[in-house]
Design a protein around this motif. Structure first.
Motif, PDB file in Angstrom:
ATOM      1  N   HIS A 112       0.833  -1.203   0.000  1.00 15.54           N
ATOM      2  CA  HIS A 112       0.000   0.000   0.000  1.00 15.54           C
ATOM      3  C   HIS A 112       0.870   1.258   0.000  1.00 15.54           C
ATOM      4  N   LYS A 219      -4.810  -4.953  -7.126  1.00  7.10           N
ATOM      5  CA  LYS A 219      -5.631  -6.179  -7.082  1.00  7.10           C
ATOM      6  C   LYS A 219      -5.251  -7.097  -5.928  1.00  7.10           C
ATOM      7  N   THR A 220      -4.294  -6.673  -5.092  1.00 15.05           N
ATOM      8  CA  THR A 220      -3.815  -7.536  -4.014  1.00 15.05           C
ATOM      9  C   THR A 220      -4.665  -7.368  -2.755  1.00 15.05           C
ATOM     10  N   SER A 221      -5.141  -8.482  -2.222  1.00  9.40           N
ATOM     11  CA  SER A 221      -5.915  -8.420  -0.965  1.00  9.40           C
ATOM     12  C   SER A 221      -4.947  -8.460   0.206  1.00  9.40           C
ATOM     13  N   PRO A 222      -5.403  -8.025   1.380  1.00 12.38           N
ATOM     14  CA  PRO A 222      -4.532  -8.085   2.551  1.00 12.38           C
ATOM     15  C   PRO A 222      -4.009  -9.505   2.773  1.00 12.38           C
ATOM     16  N   ILE A 228      -1.389  -5.160   3.048  1.00  7.99           N
ATOM     17  CA  ILE A 228      -1.219  -5.350   1.601  1.00  7.99           C
ATOM     18  C   ILE A 228       0.270  -5.494   1.340  1.00  7.99           C
TER      19      ILE A 228
END
Ligand code: G1P
Length: 295
Positions: A112, A219-222, A228
């Motif tokens: 992030h 597009k990356t989830s935690p 992130i």
């Protein structure tokens, strides 16, 4: 033509809890090693590689970083009037570059933090420097990584072999050596347990990224720790594009850890011509008195 690496991003929004209470009101990046804050070593490393734009990702209580890389008229006037020309030059040099500061807002992870730099990085390749990882300036890690980037025109991560007991603190890769110390990466995992680690090759705090990483971070989830993770975005990227690793065999100190910080202080003091001889003498006498006591 391959675009040059002209920009560097410095994630600096972390809380520095490992250094409390020192980091309660001032940023961990401003902890000094000999006579410079940690973040200045990182900036100088980029400077040595001809990087021209410096993008800092900051957060609450990080104002001291902005002040450090700004002009300081009062101080400059005082140094001028006292004839302290060398120090004046050094102080002014720090403010000559182009700095941008972006607030991360919430501690949502390294991925992030990098995403926050998107409006400034735009469509250029860029370096990421984690200032906690202190690299000996003579070992030119970033310079070697930029050479690899220029050759392969692809993402490059810095790697180091790490003992089993420490592997859980890093992103870890699987890959094949394609040239001495250059790996083509096939997989990576963020902070695995030692039994799940795909190798002993850990990602250390230097990256050369291409702007397409932003789409993957979006597009990356935690992941690990609910954050992130840059590692997860890179793992998705490597399914589409080649990602390389450079195995660094030079000197690195973990400035985020108290022992690593002390080691960096000793090593960088020993490199300082004004301190070296007296400091070495002190260390010798100290070690001698310790070993006499042990006998
Ligand atoms: C970050 C990355 C990790 C990498 C490490 C290097 O972790 O997420 O993959 O190995 O930096 O220092 P952090 O140390 O911020 O938890």
């Amino acid at each position: 033509m391959v675009k040059k690496v002209r920009k560097a991003v410095f994630p600096a929004a972390g809380l520095g809890t490992r250094f409390l209470p020192a980091t309660k009101a001032s940023p961990k990046e401003m902890l000094p090693i000999v006579d410079k804050p940690m973040i200045q070593y990182a900036v100088e490393e980029a400077e040595a590689c001809n990087i021209k734009e410096f993008i800092m990702i900051t957060g609450k209580s990080k104002r001291a970083i902005e002040d450090h890389f700004d002009y300081a008229w009062e101080l400059e006037e005082t140094l001028k009037s006292k004839g302290k020309k060398t120090m004046l030059k050094e102080i002014q040099r720090l403010a000559e570059h182009q700095f941008a500061y972006i607030r991360q807002g919430a501690p949502l992870g390294l991925g992030h933090a990098i995403l926050c730099s998107k409006p400034f990085v735009k469509d250029e390749p860029f370096a990421v420097i984690l200032s906690d990882d202190i690299i000996d300036p003579d070992d030119n890690l970033l310079g070697e990584m930029i050479k690899i980037y220029n050759k392969y025109k692809a993402t490059v991560l810095a790697l180091q072999r790490v003992p089993k007991e420490e592997i859980h603190r890093y992103g870890v890769i699987a890959g094949k050596e394609v040239k001495k110390n250059v790996y083509k990466i096939s997989d990576m995992v963020e902070k695995p347990t030692s039994s799940a680690a795909p190798s002993d090759l850990a990602i250390i705090g230097r990256y050369i990224l291409t702007p397409d990483i932003f789409n993957f971070i979006e597009k990356t989830s935690p992941g690990k720790g609910g954050e992130i993770q840059l590692t997860d975005a890179l793992k998705a990227l490597l399914k589409r594009k080649p990602v390389y690793g450079y195995l660094f065999e030079g000197r690195r100190y973990d400035g985020g850890d108290k022992i690593g910080y002390l080691k960096a202080t000793v090593e960088l003091a020993m490199k300082n011509p004004a301190l070296r001889d007296e400091f070495k003498e002190y260390l010798f006498s100290r070690i001698l008195s310790l070993s006499n006591k042990e006998q």
